[in-house]
Scaffold this motif. Sequence first.
Motif, PDB file in Angstrom:
ATOM      1  N   ARG A  37       8.500 -25.892   1.318  1.00  0.00           N
ATOM      2  CA  ARG A  37       9.214 -25.465   0.095  1.00  0.00           C
ATOM      3  C   ARG A  37       8.219 -25.037  -0.990  1.00  0.00           C
ATOM      4  O   ARG A  37       8.349 -23.975  -1.592  1.00  0.00           O
ATOM      5  CB  ARG A  37      10.076 -26.616  -0.425  1.00  0.00           C
ATOM      6  N   THR A  38       7.216 -25.887  -1.178  1.00  0.00           N
ATOM      7  CA  THR A  38       6.253 -25.597  -2.256  1.00  0.00           C
ATOM      8  C   THR A  38       5.529 -24.276  -2.011  1.00  0.00           C
ATOM      9  O   THR A  38       5.425 -23.436  -2.907  1.00  0.00           O
ATOM     10  CB  THR A  38       5.197 -26.716  -2.342  1.00  0.00           C
ATOM     11  N   ARG A  41       7.553 -21.139  -2.334  1.00  0.00           N
ATOM     12  CA  ARG A  41       7.790 -20.829  -3.743  1.00  0.00           C
ATOM     13  C   ARG A  41       6.529 -20.175  -4.345  1.00  0.00           C
ATOM     14  O   ARG A  41       6.607 -19.169  -5.045  1.00  0.00           O
ATOM     15  CB  ARG A  41       8.156 -22.104  -4.499  1.00  0.00           C
ATOM     16  N   GLN A  44       6.208 -16.652  -3.098  1.00  0.00           N
ATOM     17  CA  GLN A  44       7.356 -15.801  -3.437  1.00  0.00           C
ATOM     18  C   GLN A  44       7.738 -14.898  -2.277  1.00  0.00           C
ATOM     19  O   GLN A  44       8.208 -13.776  -2.468  1.00  0.00           O
ATOM     20  CB  GLN A  44       7.051 -14.947  -4.676  1.00  0.00           C
ATOM     21  N   LYS A  46       9.927 -13.350   0.385  1.00  0.00           N
ATOM     22  CA  LYS A  46      11.391 -13.218   0.372  1.00  0.00           C
ATOM     23  C   LYS A  46      11.959 -13.409   1.779  1.00  0.00           C
ATOM     24  O   LYS A  46      13.019 -13.961   1.953  1.00  0.00           O
ATOM     25  CB  LYS A  46      11.788 -11.820  -0.150  1.00  0.00           C
ATOM     26  N   ALA A  76      14.581 -21.783   1.495  1.00  0.00           N
ATOM     27  CA  ALA A  76      13.683 -21.277   0.462  1.00  0.00           C
ATOM     28  C   ALA A  76      13.461 -19.772   0.560  1.00  0.00           C
ATOM     29  O   ALA A  76      12.997 -19.142  -0.383  1.00  0.00           O
ATOM     30  CB  ALA A  76      12.328 -21.981   0.549  1.00  0.00           C
ATOM     31  N   GLY A 268       3.671 -16.738  -7.052  1.00  0.00           N
ATOM     32  CA  GLY A 268       4.443 -17.745  -7.791  1.00  0.00           C
ATOM     33  C   GLY A 268       3.669 -18.346  -8.950  1.00  0.00           C
ATOM     34  O   GLY A 268       4.238 -18.798  -9.929  1.00  0.00           O
TER      35      GLY A 268
END
Lengths: 385, 667
Positions: A37-38, A41, A44, A46, A76, A268
């Motif tokens: 998840r981290t 993120r 970024q 997609k 995510a 991110g």
Amino acid sequence: LQWPYCRKRCSYCNFNTYVVPAVDEEAVQACLVREVRTLLRLSQVKSITSVFFGGGTPSLASPSTIAAVLEAMAGAAHLPSDAEVTLEANPSSTTTQRLAGFKAAGVNRLSIGVQSLDDVELRLLGREHTAAEAQAAVEAARGLFPGRTSIDLLFGLPGQSLDAWTQRLEAALGLCDDHISLYQLTLERGTALAAQVWGGALPAPPQDLLADMYQAARTMMVAAGFRHYEVSNFARKGALSTHNLSYWRAEQYIGVGPGAHGRFVPRGEGGCSREARVQMLEPIAWMQAVQSSGHGTGKRVMLSPLEQLEEVLALGLRTDEGITHERWGHFSPHLSLEAVFEAPGQALQQQGWMVLDSGGLRCTERGLAVLDSLLPDLLCQLQRS
Amino acid sequence: MALAPRTVMWWARLRSLCPCAAPRCLPPWLPGGSAACKRLYGSRDKEKLDMSAYPVENIRNFSIIAHVDHGKSTLADRLLEITGTIAKTARNKQVLDKLQVERERGITVKAQSASLFYNHEGVNYLLNLIDTPGHVDFSYEVSRSLSACQGVILVVDANEGIQAQTVANFYLAFEAQLAIIPVINKIDLKHADPERVEKQIEKLFDIPIDECVRISAKQGTNVEKVLQKIIEKIPPPQCNTADPLKALVFDSTFDHYRGVIANIALFGGEIQKGHKIVSAHTKKRYEVNEVGILTPNEQPTHKLYAGQVGYVIAGMKEVTEAQIGDTLFLYKQPVEPLHGFKSAKPMVFAGMYPVDQTEYNNLKSALEKLTLNDSSVTIHRDSSLALGAGWRLAFYTAFMFGTVLKLRMEQVKHFLAFSPICLLSYSVYLFVNLQYVLFICFQEYGKAEITIINPAQFPDKISVSEYLEPTVLGTIVTPQEYIGKIIVLCQDRRAVQKDMLYIDEHRVMLKYLFPLNEIVLDFYDALKSLSSGYASFDYEDAGYQAADLIKMDILLNGNPVEELATIIHSDKAYATGKLLCERLKDAIPRQLFEIAIQAAIGKKIIARETLKAYRKNVVAKCYGGDITRRMKLLKRQAEGKKLMRKIGNVEVPRDAFIRVLKREPDK
């Protein structure tokens, strides 16, 4: 994605793996999920094109862990249903039931570490399985993942003859699906096998024999309808590994788990240049880092435009497609392949090592076999430009 | 420059002298009490000595000569202490060895001198000790020191007995007709056998046993007796202050601030500040700025008189202006130059090229510093098509290259230690060349003599009528059990036996005439290793001899390798050619094409090895985790490529030539 645990260390392996009596799988799973998840993120990203569970021995993880990680990814970022999801598996941990579990968890491609189809060789390599078990594992996998099962084989073992190798490969061709990786055994410092060879207890395979094995294998594979699409990788019916191709094409990838490597732009956090990242090696330290800060990145280095091009060059030339003008242009908008490699390219072209044409820069069949002797000159040329 | 900190240290020692030492005869520059203690450094501001108190008959000029490690420097320390020249402290270890490299290695490279004052039976004597180098490679410097003496102390280890260098040094002194005082040192050692050594001395040098003095320099035993013997046995110099000035230059050093300091021995007349002097060799004129004695640092005096030894500073800018063996005389009062001066001719040459041409200037300044203080080596700019700009080093002595060059390079390194480029000295290409003489017949002009240093200048065989190579006369002293092996070694080196003599029941002295190129690199190491270190070796130049010389080229895919071209005796060409080819095969990495490694004489190939092409060289696995490591390795290889020497299209690593040229110790 790195699963760092093994039941036993193989005699030739120097990867970042750990043999522990009991893995706290719940905790490891939680950390993998959190790090996924981290980092997603941070990057970024997609849409995810492929996932690879490597190791270690990820087939030792339970299917629920694999499922949890894939769910986290889908949560995510976009994870298309046809995205390649590969799991590395050992013949000793691949019952049909487990494989079915992995399939249900979302895995759609298997890479099986067969290594050899000879019991004596398997013992030399310190593998846990026998040739018969390997065979059974591949058959079970092909039943569940038809057209999407790959096997690994090693050649150039101490004492192995050219005949023995071609026989192994013959047997493997009778067993395999549409993808095979053929690796020349590399003696790595710190491994039991290397110590035996360098200490003189086992014979070192002669250079010329290794070249003969490589050539013989290529000839057999091509005759069996396989495309030699990377130094050590062969595929037919278009069954190329999407995930591995993305390494050689210098695309972005995120490394999750202890010791995993990544290359991506951390948009991110406002980053705009590609970074080389390595997660912390040691699982306990990695877990503590993930628990406290969401990820266990141990090292991050910004890659300069030149360093990025060096990677594009060194990796791209390993493939049969080479480096296309388009990909080069993506990393080097101002200096074309011709501008950099025209002069040395011509010499190498005349000597039959390389081709530079409308398709890009690539090795010939002969050149691919000696790529590591060609690269230093090409890198020097690149630095000068 | 490097000597400055030591000078300061010296004065510190002199100051501590006052309370603790009880010299027999207080040196005249130490009038006693606190005056001396106030002196810091900088010798110019203090009262100058009057040397007229020491007439010729009260002067003794002598050297100490010995085989390496037989205790010469320790004896010198004791003599300096007894005469009050230096304080008696435990730290007086080989104080005459000024260069740091000498201190560190316990050997003397450059001679240093000291004047001692000693009262014997009511008479004040001036004893000038001229120190000599004690290492096998420095006979040249020994002989030039002896020319300023009338006598020598020949030190022999009571345990080891006579060694090769003892023999060589004895003959140097004997031929110079010097008085010889044999001293047997280290009698305190457990295995000392002075009787045996006395017998050796009697047998070999024909010196009666009762003339030997048994001492322990370390403990000071009988050292006084040595001083008495010096006064009794060594004659004063034969010269007269009333004669015109005649001074022999026997050494020189360079001082960063004062220029050249020439060490001189006066064979006639006197010298003082303001005198106009002329060098007999260069005919250049100088005005004397300062004269003085060495104690062992410079101590100014009003004058120096005939028979005395000291130094002169006269505005010479380079060491080469103070040529060893030159004679100085007063302007408009020319004298017959002292006997025996030959303008030195270099014997051994070395080409030196920085591997990385950007290091040229750094290496240049380091080499210049080295040569400032050492007149036995000169440098000339040189350049090679293959290697770029570099230097030719000329050495004025037939020393054995391996040992001495290492030493001298350590000195270079020593200088470099003050700058941030201390590793520099290791990244040079270095090639040893000897000077050969060839006689060439020209149809029109008859015979001509040419000298060759660089193999590239070697002419066509047809035109040459005679080839001459330099030789040395070598002396070997060995326990008898090694004779067999040593004779085989010498024969293998094309040496001719000239003499063989048992110096006692266990030890043998051998004399051989060697071609210089057979010993210049590694003979000493080979001799030491096959005799477990017991055999000793020394040698002297022995002129040129006719030899069947040829030039051998080494070719890589048909292209000659300039670094490996050699002038070689034809008997040795095949074996050497084969060996070089085999070594090169191991030293050059496989490449993308086959490499023919050949040795050739003219157009004729005499040896060949083939290095096969790489057929496969590509790493098997390269995925996400392998890339960083892979790139590091590839980039290191790419960097390495830039330092490779390209011969044709063959890439040769920079250490390959050194690995190839290094000889294995003889079995």
